[in-house]
Design a protein around this motif. Structure first.
Motif, short mmCIF file in Angstrom:
data_model
loop_
_atom_site.label_atom_id
_atom_site.label_comp_id
_atom_site.label_asym_id
_atom_site.label_seq_id
_atom_site.Cartn_x
_atom_site.Cartn_y
_atom_site.Cartn_z
N GLY A 33 -9.21 6.33 -6.97
CA GLY A 33 -7.76 6.33 -7.01
C GLY A 33 -7.14 6.82 -5.71
N ILE A 34 -7.75 7.84 -5.10
CA ILE A 34 -7.22 8.36 -3.83
C ILE A 34 -7.39 7.32 -2.72
CG2 ILE A 34 -7.61 10.06 -2.00
CD1 ILE A 34 -8.13 12.12 -4.18
N VAL A 35 -8.57 6.69 -2.66
CA VAL A 35 -8.81 5.68 -1.62
C VAL A 35 -7.86 4.50 -1.80
CG1 VAL A 35 -10.48 4.02 -0.72
CG2 VAL A 35 -11.22 6.35 -1.27
N PHE A 36 -7.82 3.93 -2.99
CA PHE A 36 -6.96 2.79 -3.27
C PHE A 36 -5.49 3.19 -3.15
CE2 PHE A 36 -5.78 -0.58 -6.68
CZ PHE A 36 -5.34 -1.43 -5.68
N GLY A 37 -5.16 4.39 -3.64
CA GLY A 37 -3.78 4.87 -3.57
C GLY A 37 -3.31 5.09 -2.15
N THR A 38 -4.21 5.59 -1.29
CA THR A 38 -3.85 5.78 0.12
C THR A 38 -3.56 4.44 0.78
OG1 THR A 38 -5.21 7.79 0.25
CG2 THR A 38 -4.61 6.73 2.33
N LEU A 39 -4.37 3.44 0.48
CA LEU A 39 -4.12 2.10 1.01
C LEU A 39 -2.77 1.55 0.54
CD1 LEU A 39 -7.66 0.46 0.60
CD2 LEU A 39 -6.59 1.27 2.72
N LEU A 40 -2.46 1.77 -0.72
CA LEU A 40 -1.17 1.33 -1.25
C LEU A 40 -0.02 2.07 -0.56
CD1 LEU A 40 -1.98 1.15 -5.07
CD2 LEU A 40 -1.47 -0.79 -3.59
N ALA A 41 -0.20 3.36 -0.34
CA ALA A 41 0.84 4.14 0.34
C ALA A 41 1.06 3.64 1.76
CB ALA A 41 0.46 5.62 0.35
N LEU A 42 -0.03 3.36 2.47
CA LEU A 42 0.10 2.84 3.84
C LEU A 42 0.75 1.47 3.85
CD1 LEU A 42 -3.37 3.92 5.31
CD2 LEU A 42 -1.14 4.96 5.74
N PHE A 104 -1.63 8.28 -7.43
CA PHE A 104 -2.09 8.88 -6.18
C PHE A 104 -1.35 8.28 -4.98
CE2 PHE A 104 -6.04 9.99 -8.62
CZ PHE A 104 -5.92 11.36 -8.46
N SER A 105 -0.95 7.02 -5.09
CA SER A 105 -0.21 6.37 -4.02
C SER A 105 1.11 7.09 -3.76
CB SER A 105 0.05 4.90 -4.37
OG SER A 105 0.95 4.32 -3.46
N GLU A 106 1.82 7.42 -4.82
CA GLU A 106 3.10 8.11 -4.66
C GLU A 106 2.90 9.51 -4.09
OE1 GLU A 106 6.56 6.62 -5.68
OE2 GLU A 106 4.99 5.45 -4.70
N ILE A 107 1.83 10.17 -4.50
CA ILE A 107 1.53 11.50 -3.96
C ILE A 107 1.24 11.41 -2.47
CG2 ILE A 107 -0.09 13.44 -4.04
CD1 ILE A 107 -0.46 12.82 -7.04
N MET A 108 0.39 10.44 -2.09
CA MET A 108 0.04 10.30 -0.68
C MET A 108 1.24 9.84 0.15
SD MET A 108 -2.89 11.43 -0.37
CE MET A 108 -2.80 11.12 1.39
N ARG A 109 2.08 9.00 -0.41
CA ARG A 109 3.26 8.56 0.32
C ARG A 109 4.17 9.74 0.62
NH1 ARG A 109 8.35 5.60 -0.83
NH2 ARG A 109 8.07 6.05 -3.04
N ASN A 133 -3.36 6.94 14.84
CA ASN A 133 -2.37 7.97 14.53
C ASN A 133 -2.49 8.43 13.08
OD1 ASN A 133 -0.32 9.66 15.29
ND2 ASN A 133 1.09 8.06 15.91
N MET A 134 -2.64 7.47 12.19
CA MET A 134 -2.78 7.80 10.78
C MET A 134 -4.08 8.54 10.50
SD MET A 134 -0.35 7.10 8.69
CE MET A 134 1.27 6.34 8.81
N ARG A 135 -5.17 8.05 11.09
CA ARG A 135 -6.49 8.63 10.80
C ARG A 135 -6.68 10.01 11.41
NH1 ARG A 135 -11.31 8.06 13.61
NH2 ARG A 135 -10.34 6.48 14.95
N LEU A 136 -6.14 10.24 12.60
CA LEU A 136 -6.41 11.49 13.32
C LEU A 136 -5.29 12.52 13.22
CD1 LEU A 136 -7.92 9.93 16.58
CD2 LEU A 136 -9.15 10.89 14.63
N VAL A 137 -4.06 12.07 13.00
CA VAL A 137 -2.93 13.00 13.04
C VAL A 137 -2.28 13.16 11.66
CG1 VAL A 137 -0.67 13.49 14.06
CG2 VAL A 137 -2.47 12.45 15.45
N VAL A 138 -1.90 12.05 11.04
CA VAL A 138 -1.06 12.11 9.85
C VAL A 138 -1.86 12.39 8.58
CG1 VAL A 138 0.57 10.84 8.41
CG2 VAL A 138 0.64 10.59 10.90
N LEU A 139 -2.88 11.57 8.30
CA LEU A 139 -3.59 11.69 7.02
C LEU A 139 -4.28 13.04 6.82
CD1 LEU A 139 -5.07 8.11 6.46
CD2 LEU A 139 -3.13 9.20 5.35
N PRO A 140 -4.95 13.62 7.84
CA PRO A 140 -5.55 14.95 7.61
C PRO A 140 -4.53 16.00 7.17
CG PRO A 140 -6.43 13.97 9.60
CD PRO A 140 -5.30 13.10 9.18
#
Length: 219
Positions: A33-42, A104-109, A133-140
């Motif tokens: 859910g986190i993986v798929f939700g993160t993709l949906l958020a992006l 999880f998408s709404e949480i990650m968004r 930018n997303m992988r190194l700065v924002v998402l962590p």
């Protein structure tokens, strides 16, 4: 109510297998859910209508349907489409990942949007691409900010695993119900199931509160 039937023999024979499946379903559904939700958020934050509109429709649609209906639809309708049964366990796992991804998408968004735009602009000024930018700065940072909320949603997910009882999957609730039928104590078995769910969720909620306090100190 007579609880004398409650013993280690009952737990080892009927409850543990269901408890293992509930934990397995929670763990796999949370990761998926986190993986798929993160993709949906992006996708929703990409600014591209081609990506944002389907993701928005999916998230809003899933969040508007009761989980038990999604479970039953998948379990009953997919075998008719593909021509063979999927099985209760696999149906539960696929359905939970697909359903929880919307939450999880709404949480990650929200977590991504909580990062100051200045950090994003700084990454762009350093020559980073959108993905970097997303992988190194924002998402962590987003994951750290949203970790207590993600864990809270995971606790809710664990509670929701009891709904797979509707399609015959052998979860924690099913284990207690089976034991209650065999021992002739159905009321006591439901009571014990409620107590176990309550104790597990209260303990996990206390851990989330402690984690939230630590993250607040780090900030």
């Amino acid at each position: 109510m007579d609880l004398s039937f409650f013993s280690w023999d009952l737990i080892s024979k009927y409850v543990l297998n269901g408890f293992y499946f509930s934990l397995q379903l929670t763990f796999i559904s949370t990761l998926g859910g986190i993986v798929f939700g993160t993709l949906l958020a992006l996708m929703r934050l990409s600014g591209s209508p081609v990506l944002a509109i389907p993701a928005t429709v999916y998230v809003n649609g899933m969040r508007s349907i009761p989980l038990v209906m999604v479970i039953l639809w998948f379990f009953l309708l997919v075998p008719l489409i593909i021509g063979r049964p999927v099985g209760a366990e696999y149906s539960a796992i696929i359905t939970f990942i697909a359903f929880e991804a919307a939450y999880f998408s709404e949480i990650m968004r929200a977590g991504i949007q909580s990062i100051p735009r200045g950090q994003v602009y700084a990454g762009q000024a350093m020559g980073m691409t959108y993905a970097q930018n997303m992988r190194l700065v924002v998402l962590p940072q987003a994951f750290r900010n949203m970790l207590p909320v993600l864990l809270t949603q995971t606790i809710i997910l664990f509670q929701d695993t009891s709904l797979v009882y509707a399609i015959g999957a052998y979860d924690l609730l099913k284990g207690f119900v089976t034991a209650g039928k065999i021992y002739g104590r159905p009321e006591e078995s439901y009571l014990l199931a409620a107590v176990v769910y309550f104790l597990i969720c209260v303990a996990l909620s206390a851990l989330v509160k402690r984690l939230q306090a630590r993250i607040a100190i780090i900030r």
